[in-house]
Design a protein around this motif. Structure first.
Motif, mmCIF file in Angstrom:
data_model
loop_
_atom_site.group_PDB
_atom_site.id
_atom_site.type_symbol
_atom_site.label_atom_id
_atom_site.label_comp_id
_atom_site.label_asym_id
_atom_site.label_seq_id
_atom_site.Cartn_x
_atom_site.Cartn_y
_atom_site.Cartn_z
ATOM 1 N N VAL A 1 -5.418 6.941 3.885
ATOM 2 C CA VAL A 1 -5.198 8.379 3.740
ATOM 3 C C VAL A 1 -5.237 8.775 2.265
ATOM 4 C CG1 VAL A 1 -3.487 10.228 4.011
ATOM 5 C CG2 VAL A 1 -3.970 8.692 5.914
ATOM 6 N N ILE A 2 -4.587 8.022 1.402
ATOM 7 C CA ILE A 2 -4.580 8.314 -0.045
ATOM 8 C C ILE A 2 -5.991 8.216 -0.609
ATOM 9 C CG2 ILE A 2 -3.819 7.440 -2.300
ATOM 10 C CD1 ILE A 2 -1.123 6.748 -0.930
ATOM 11 N N LEU A 3 -6.730 7.220 -0.175
ATOM 12 C CA LEU A 3 -8.109 7.046 -0.632
ATOM 13 C C LEU A 3 -8.988 8.223 -0.200
ATOM 14 C CD1 LEU A 3 -10.098 5.157 -2.071
ATOM 15 C CD2 LEU A 3 -10.531 4.089 0.132
ATOM 16 N N ILE A 4 -8.866 8.648 1.041
ATOM 17 C CA ILE A 4 -9.657 9.771 1.553
ATOM 18 C C ILE A 4 -9.297 11.058 0.813
ATOM 19 C CG2 ILE A 4 -10.030 11.262 3.577
ATOM 20 C CD1 ILE A 4 -9.845 8.699 5.291
ATOM 21 N N GLY B 1 -8.019 11.320 -2.142
ATOM 22 C CA GLY B 1 -8.496 11.165 -3.514
ATOM 23 C C GLY B 1 -9.985 11.442 -3.648
ATOM 24 N N VAL B 2 -10.772 10.900 -2.738
ATOM 25 C CA VAL B 2 -12.225 11.114 -2.778
ATOM 26 C C VAL B 2 -12.551 12.588 -2.535
ATOM 27 C CG1 VAL B 2 -14.401 10.630 -1.569
ATOM 28 C CG2 VAL B 2 -12.869 8.757 -2.184
ATOM 29 N N LEU B 3 -11.917 13.199 -1.525
ATOM 30 C CA LEU B 3 -12.165 14.616 -1.247
ATOM 31 C C LEU B 3 -11.732 15.495 -2.422
ATOM 32 C CD1 LEU B 3 -11.144 14.837 2.524
ATOM 33 C CD2 LEU B 3 -13.449 14.828 1.559
ATOM 34 N N GLY B 4 -10.605 15.171 -3.037
ATOM 35 C CA GLY B 4 -10.145 15.909 -4.209
ATOM 36 C C GLY B 4 -11.109 15.774 -5.377
ATOM 37 N N PHE B 5 -11.632 14.562 -5.593
ATOM 38 C CA PHE B 5 -12.593 14.327 -6.668
ATOM 39 C C PHE B 5 -13.892 15.106 -6.416
ATOM 40 C CE2 PHE B 5 -15.889 11.722 -8.785
ATOM 41 C CZ PHE B 5 -15.434 11.876 -10.096
ATOM 42 N N LEU B 6 -14.351 15.137 -5.156
ATOM 43 C CA LEU B 6 -15.551 15.907 -4.813
ATOM 44 C C LEU B 6 -15.325 17.401 -5.058
ATOM 45 C CD1 LEU B 6 -16.683 14.113 -1.531
ATOM 46 C CD2 LEU B 6 -17.770 13.971 -3.779
#
Length: 179
Positions: free
Chosen positions: A10-13, A15-20
Motif C-alpha cells: 500500500v505504501i509503495l502504491i 508513493g508511486v501514484l504520488g510521484f506520478l
C-alpha cells in the motif's frame, strides 16, 4: 500475505501514484502528456489530423484561411495515428484540427505553467451531415467544449470559427463571444 507485506505494498502504491501526480503538476521530470482520439462510426480516426504549435496563430489574422498558409509552423501530433507528443510549454498552445482534409477547427489552450501536463481527449461525432468535435483537456489548465467543424473551403468566411460578419466581442480561445 502478512499485514507487513500488505502495508508495504500500500505504501509503495501510494508513493508511486504520488510521484506520478507530482510529475504531472510540478516536477516535469518526463513528458506525461497523453492524447486520446475517438471517432464514432461512420467516422474514423484515420482521417483525423491534429497539429499543435506554441503561439503560432495570431489573433490579428484576416480570417481563418491564414491558419493554413504556413503549416510548417505546426508540429503534427496525430495524423491517423500518434506521431509526436505535445510539447510542454506555458502560454498560448494553438491547435488546428482537420478531418478528411475537408473540415477544420482551431482553438487555443492557455497554459499557466510549463510544468502542467494534461490528457488531451478528442472525440469526433457526425450529426445530421455535420462533423462535431468534443474536446476535453484534463489537467490544471483544463478546456472542455463541443463545436461544429467548419469546411476548409469556407475558411476565408470565418475568423476564430466565427462568421466574419459577426466579428465583435471577446475571443474565448475557441470563438468570438458577444460582449
Amino acid at each position: 500475505m502478512t499485514k507487513k507485506a500488505i502495508l508495504t505494498l500500500v505504501i509503495l502504491i501510494v508513493g508511486v501514484l504520488g510521484f506520478l501526480k507530482l510529475n504531472n503538476d510540478f516536477l516535469m521530470l518526463w513528458n506525461s502528456n497523453k492524447i486520446n482520439i475517438q471517432a464514432q462510426k461512420p467516422l474514423t480516426n484515420k482521417k483525423v489530423k491534429i497539429e499543435f504549435g506554441i503561439s503560432v496563430n495570431t489573433i490579428n489574422r484576416r480570417n481563418d484561411l491564414d491558419l493554413f498558409s504556413n503549416r510548417n509552423k505546426y508540429l503534427v501530433i496525430y495524423n491517423g495515428e500518434k506521431e509526436n507528443q505535445i510539447v510542454n510549454d506555458y502560454g498560448e498552445n494553438d491547435f488546428l484540427i482537420t478531418y478528411d482534409n475537408k473540415y477544420y477547427l482551431s482553438f487555443r489552450q492557455f497554459k499557466f505553467n510549463r510544468r502542467h501536463q494534461h490528457i488531451y481527449n478528442f472525440e469526433f461525432i457526425e450529426k445530421i451531415d455535420d462533423i462535431y468535435v468534443k474536446v476535453n483537456i484534463e489537467g490544471q489548465d483544463r478546456v472542455k467544449f463541443e463545436k461544429k467543424m467548419l469546411l476548409i473551403k469556407d475558411a476565408e468566411k470565418y475568423i476564430y470559427s466565427t462568421p466574419t460578419g459577426n466579428v465583435s466581442g471577446v475571443y474565448d480561445m475557441i470563438e468570438l463571444k458577444k460582449k
